[in-house]
Write a protein that holds these residues in place. Structure first.
Motif, PDB file in Angstrom:
ATOM      1  N   HIS A 211       0.806  -1.222   0.000  1.00  0.00           N
ATOM      2  CA  HIS A 211       0.000   0.000   0.000  1.00  0.00           C
ATOM      3  C   HIS A 211       0.833   1.262   0.000  1.00  0.00           C
ATOM      4  N   GLY A 212       1.933   1.206   0.713  1.00  0.00           N
ATOM      5  CA  GLY A 212       2.770   2.402   0.782  1.00  0.00           C
ATOM      6  C   GLY A 212       3.228   2.823  -0.596  1.00  0.00           C
TER       7      GLY A 212
ATOM      8  N   HIS B 285       0.354   3.955  -2.738  1.00  0.00           N
ATOM      9  CA  HIS B 285      -0.076   5.317  -2.414  1.00  0.00           C
ATOM     10  C   HIS B 285       0.836   6.338  -3.060  1.00  0.00           C
TER      11      HIS B 285
ATOM     12  N   HIS C 134      -4.028  -1.470   7.707  1.00  0.00           N
ATOM     13  CA  HIS C 134      -4.390  -0.199   7.090  1.00  0.00           C
ATOM     14  C   HIS C 134      -5.703   0.343   7.605  1.00  0.00           C
ATOM     15  N   ASP C 135      -6.188  -0.295   8.627  1.00  0.00           N
ATOM     16  CA  ASP C 135      -7.549   0.037   8.990  1.00  0.00           C
ATOM     17  C   ASP C 135      -7.623   1.326   9.821  1.00  0.00           C
ATOM     18  N   VAL C 136      -8.596   2.124   9.539  1.00  0.00           N
ATOM     19  CA  VAL C 136      -8.896   3.277  10.388  1.00  0.00           C
ATOM     20  C   VAL C 136     -10.387   3.254  10.649  1.00  0.00           C
TER      21      VAL C 136
ATOM     22  N   ASP D 271      -7.624   1.671   4.683  1.00  0.00           N
ATOM     23  CA  ASP D 271      -6.747   2.648   4.037  1.00  0.00           C
ATOM     24  C   ASP D 271      -7.485   3.832   3.398  1.00  0.00           C
TER      25      ASP D 271
ATOM     26  N   PHE E 248      -6.596   6.854   3.295  1.00  0.00           N
ATOM     27  CA  PHE E 248      -5.690   7.758   2.580  1.00  0.00           C
ATOM     28  C   PHE E 248      -5.572   7.344   1.123  1.00  0.00           C
ATOM     29  N   LEU E 249      -5.409   6.051   0.941  1.00  0.00           N
ATOM     30  CA  LEU E 249      -5.281   5.562  -0.431  1.00  0.00           C
ATOM     31  C   LEU E 249      -6.575   5.763  -1.196  1.00  0.00           C
TER      32      LEU E 249
ATOM     33  N   VAL F 273      -8.847   8.020  -0.797  1.00  0.00           N
ATOM     34  CA  VAL F 273      -9.027   9.425  -1.181  1.00  0.00           C
ATOM     35  C   VAL F 273      -8.109   9.782  -2.338  1.00  0.00           C
ATOM     36  N   ARG F 274      -6.881   9.294  -2.276  1.00  0.00           N
ATOM     37  CA  ARG F 274      -5.943   9.606  -3.354  1.00  0.00           C
ATOM     38  C   ARG F 274      -6.415   9.069  -4.687  1.00  0.00           C
TER      39      ARG F 274
ATOM     40  N   VAL G  52     -13.471   9.881   9.277  1.00  0.00           N
ATOM     41  CA  VAL G  52     -12.802   9.214   8.164  1.00  0.00           C
ATOM     42  C   VAL G  52     -13.769   8.978   7.024  1.00  0.00           C
TER      43      VAL G  52
ATOM     44  N   ALA H 225     -14.607  12.032   5.326  1.00  0.00           N
ATOM     45  CA  ALA H 225     -13.527  12.516   4.455  1.00  0.00           C
ATOM     46  C   ALA H 225     -13.631  11.859   3.090  1.00  0.00           C
TER      47      ALA H 225
ATOM     48  N   ASN I 253      -8.058  17.932   0.574  1.00  0.00           N
ATOM     49  CA  ASN I 253      -9.241  17.574   1.334  1.00  0.00           C
ATOM     50  C   ASN I 253      -9.003  17.866   2.815  1.00  0.00           C
TER      51      ASN I 253
ATOM     52  N   LEU J 115     -10.876  17.303   5.509  1.00  0.00           N
ATOM     53  CA  LEU J 115     -11.215  16.250   6.450  1.00  0.00           C
ATOM     54  C   LEU J 115     -10.112  15.204   6.477  1.00  0.00           C
ATOM     55  N   LEU J 116      -9.493  14.979   5.313  1.00  0.00           N
ATOM     56  CA  LEU J 116      -8.405  14.025   5.290  1.00  0.00           C
ATOM     57  C   LEU J 116      -7.208  14.551   6.071  1.00  0.00           C
TER      58      LEU J 116
ATOM     59  N   GLU K  36      -7.433  13.649   9.454  1.00  0.00           N
ATOM     60  CA  GLU K  36      -7.033  12.246   9.624  1.00  0.00           C
ATOM     61  C   GLU K  36      -5.525  12.103   9.670  1.00  0.00           C
TER      62      GLU K  36
ATOM     63  N   GLN L 246       3.641   9.283   3.053  1.00  0.00           N
ATOM     64  CA  GLN L 246       4.591   8.330   2.499  1.00  0.00           C
ATOM     65  C   GLN L 246       4.110   6.908   2.709  1.00  0.00           C
ATOM     66  N   GLU L 247       3.603   6.656   3.891  1.00  0.00           N
ATOM     67  CA  GLU L 247       3.258   5.290   4.243  1.00  0.00           C
ATOM     68  C   GLU L 247       1.925   5.283   4.945  1.00  0.00           C
TER      69      GLU L 247
END
Lengths: 626, 156
Positions: A60-61, A64, A107-109, A114, A116-117, A119-120, A156, A159, B76, B78-79, B82, B124-125
């Protein structure tokens, strides 16, 4: 962080590292590549081959950072954008896996894998689908899925939903999806969390242009947000409310907005007041309502109203002819209460000056007429002159108003006294006006009624700047500078056409007064109301040569039996090749009904050299002076 | 992308600063001053987003520390909240029930963690465990180093 030279040198290294087997290194290499591209966009092509396999990453890193790299490339170069469009199905698949896959502790929130991923990827999809039907279609399903399946209880989830909504709005999505997006925003608005409401209001503001009807459905919620305690939310809600005002909801909305104006912080008042004026002008259901609204704004937020709204208001009031009596009465009553709010006082004194006779005669139909005597009115106006609360501008207004009343009231002596006192005032502006008015009483009394008659109805965006009587060629009387009609604040120089409204257009044919060397001047005529002795001529100057005529000045002179008044021109550049005209208004007073003759003098600069010409105009149609 | 990240206490003392673009010292000081005054002046229940120049400022208060992150206009918000939360979680995992003192006394570790999580203004991660593993690996390197030294001295 590396400079551009460093980036150039190391770009090759970075590119190699993008291909190493160590995912840790690959991830960092991708971000380095992003930085390199930001600093030196030309090196983008270098990284193109490495990107081929980026999306098939498991880590994932790296995934991303690769998406970030792709986003950066697509944002910077439309070619790359076209190239990467074929990746849309792959991206959709990755997103789908993310949503469908079970719980992954890494990766859980809060139950979402994930974010972040996610959204990206959504952002990259947005860029890819922006003007492209096919990509947008491919995305429709997954967007709908994300929108409906994401948990909204935590930040989350919201978002992700926010990003989804932004994406739906930007791509060419089908209307069902758009309605879904706006409904999500509507739900956000009801959320207790301020951040979410703020975000919703901001997005709605962006979408209100395109999806107006859908946003209207949430109007009541938005209006409720006006009462929120948070400053940023209030501001957003106010902007959005103004965007939503239309002919149907104007009365309700205006009530809320006026209530808001009463209670909001000073920093909002100026913007709110201007917004209210604009909205009222566009959608006012009736003149009376319009004037009431304006009065309300002036009395509650009077000192925050912008300076240029005063002339706008005055113009509006003159336009609503049947409301004059009502307006002047209400303004008079407001003045009696409170003279500290300058814009209100200025508008009120101007109106009293113009329509004082209506006030005294008690002719109001809309309201209970009040009984006011001439002396009381003059008391109020004189009070304004002496009060400490009045600014010099306001004093100017009231002095002029008093002067105008000299033709409408019968107590001329009192007015003469007031005017002569101020002839020695310390304030230069006031002194000048008083001296001129004095001169008007003494030497030019015959002109006084004509000069001080009612202002004709003005068209929007006309200047009411200083007017000049230019009398050249053999006049021995010194030229009198016309007392300035208020407001002294002149509006920008875009005078378009003439002052009179449609009811006064006569059938006097226009004529060409001058046509030489490429400069053509046409005269069009109207008759001034109520004085039939005044002919109002508008000159239209056009230029058929290839170069612009700059510093264009038009001057006119008439025989001694006439009087001439020249207002400011629309501009002093006549554009070349008939691309536009300069207009200027001439008012000619012709009490003896003699044949109109005029001498004109034109000066302008053409291709760097000044040109001057004199001409006589004798071909006036008989209707213009009979 | 993110422009900078600041951590400061309720009294306005700066605990951490991370800049993702090259800025002069004077500019940095000015920004820090502006941020602290703006964020500390906010009402307790207002929303966490501010506008400053052409950036969006996201701030969140955790106990006595304010985390202030500046992002560009198209990001974003809201992100970003996070992101701040994720960083706090990483610190918490590493230090175990992190408090302000931990950050004050071990600021270099805090910076390491930040550098493993964010780089060049981007995330990054995204995996907590990966970041933790990297930090632990670098910690081990440090410890190993120390023991080598000691051995060299013994046999010196």
């Amino acid at each position: 962080m590396g400079s551009s030279e460093m980036c150039r040198d190391l770009a090759g290294e970075v590119e190699k590292l993008l291909k190493t087997s160590n995912s840790y290194l690959r991830k960092k290499a991708a971000l380095c590549a992003v930085h390199v591209i930001r600093k030196v966009p030309e090196l983008m092509e270098m990284f193109l081959p490495a990107t081929k396999n980026l999306l098939s990453e498991k880590n994932h890193g790296v995934l991303h950072t690769s998406v970030v790299l792709l986003t950066e490339m697509c944002e910077r170069s439309p070619d790359m954008l076209a190239h990467f469009r074929k990746l849309v199905p792959q991206l959709v698949r990755i997103l789908k896996n993310l949503i469908m896959s079970g719980y992954s502790p890494e990766h859980d929130v809060s139950g979402i894998s994930d974010p972040f991923l996610q959204v990206r990827i959504l952002r990259l999809l947005r860029i890819l689908g922006k003007s492209d039907d096919d990509s947008s279609e491919a995305m429709n399903d997954i967007l709908a899925q994300v929108a409906t399946n994401t948990e909204t209880s935590k930040n989350v989830g919201n978002a992700i939903l926010y990003e989804t909504v932004l994406t739906i709005m930007d791509i060419k999505s089908e209307s069902g999806l758009r309605v879904l997006a706006i409904n999500i925003l509507g739900r956000f608005l009801l959320n207790n969390d301020k951040n979410i409401r703020y975000v919703a209001l901001t997005s709605l503001l962006k979408t209100v242009q395109t999806d107006h009807n859908a946003v209207q459905r949430h109007r009541s919620t938005i209006v409720d947000c006006l009462k929120d305690l948070d400053v940023s939310i209030k501001r957003r809600a106010m902007e959005l409310s103004f965007a939503l005002v239309n002919g149907n909801n104007i009365r309700g909305m205006m009530k809320e907005l006026l209530y808001f104006l009463d209670s909001c912080d000073p920093e909002f008042k100026a913007d709110c007041a201007s917004g209210v004026f604009l909205a009222a002008e566009k959608y006012a259901p009736s003149k009376r309502w319009h004037i009431d609204t304006i009065m309300r704004v002036l009395t509650t937020a009077g000192s925050y109203v912008r300076d240029d709204s005063v002339p706008n208001l005055i113009q509006l009031i003159t336009n609503s002819v049947e409301m004059h009596a009502y307006t002047v009465q209400r303004l008079y009553k407001a003045l009696l209460d409170d003279i500290s709010q300058q814009p209100l006082v200025q508008v009120a004194s101007w109106c009293i000056g113009e329509y004082g006779d209506l006030l005294v005669s008690g002719q109001c139909e809309e309201e209970e007429p009040i009984q006011v005597t001439e002396d009381e009115v003059l008391d109020v106006l004189e009070g304004l002159l002496v009060s400490n609360l009045s600014t010099p501008v306001t004093r100017g207004y009231s002095l002029t108003a008093i002067m105008k009343l000299s033709t409408r009231f019968s107590s001329v002596n009192r007015i003469k006294k007031v005017v002569s006192i101020y002839g020695s005032s310390i304030d230069v502006e006031l002194q000048q006006r008083a001296v001129e008015y004095n001169a008007l009483f003494k030497k030019y009394d015959h002109m006084r009624p004509a000069l001080l008659e009612r202002m004709p109805i003005m068209e929007k965006s006309t200047t009411n700047g200083p007017t000049e009587i230019v009398q050249t060629n053999g006049e021995t009387e010194p030229s009198v500078v016309e007392p300035k009609h208020p407001p002294p604040v002149t509006q920008p120089n875009q005078v378009r056409t003439v002052l009179i409204s449609e009811t006064h257009i006569n059938t006097i044919p226009p004529m060409t007064a001058y046509n030489k060397n490429g400069l053509k001047i046409d005269f069009t005529f109207e008759r001034a109301n109520p004085n039939p002795n005044i002919a109002v001529i508008t000159i239209h100057a056009s230029n058929s040569t290839e170069a612009d005529m700059t510093d264009f000045v038009f001057q006119a002179a008439v025989p001694k039996t006439f009087q001439l008044q020249l207002l400011s021109p629309s501009s002093n550049v006549v554009p070349a090749l008939n691309q536009g005209t300069v207009t200027q208004v001439i008012r000619v007073l012709n009490p003896q009904k003699q044949q109109l003759r005029m001498r004109i003098k034109l000066t302008y600069t053409l291709k760097g050299s000044p040109v001057q010409d004199l001409a006589e105009v004798n071909n006036f149609p008989p209707q213009s002076w009979q | 992308m993110m422009r900078f990240l600041l951590l400061f206490s309720r009294q306005g003392k700066l605990r951490l600063q991370k800049w993702f673009t090259p800025i002069s010292e004077r500019e940095k000081k000015k920004i820090i001053r502006d941020m602290t005054s703006m964020v500390l002046a906010r009402q307790p229940r207002s929303c966490n987003f501010l506008h400053w120049k052409d950036l969006k400022i996201i701030y969140k208060r955790y106990a006595s520390l304010y985390f202030c992150l500046a992002i560009e206009n198209q990001e974003n918000e809201l992100l970003a909240l996070e992101v701040i939360h994720r960083y706090v979680e990483l610190l918490d995992k590493y230090f175990g029930n992190v408090c302000e003192l931990d950050i004050i006394f071990n600021f270099e570790k805090a910076y390491f963690i930040l550098d493993e999580f964010l780089m060049g203004g981007e995330i990054q991660e995204t995996s907590k465990q990966m970041v933790n593993r990297s930090i632990e690996a670098s910690d081990m390197l440090q410890e190993d180093d120390n023991s080598d030294w000691y051995e060299v001295e013994l046999f010196g």
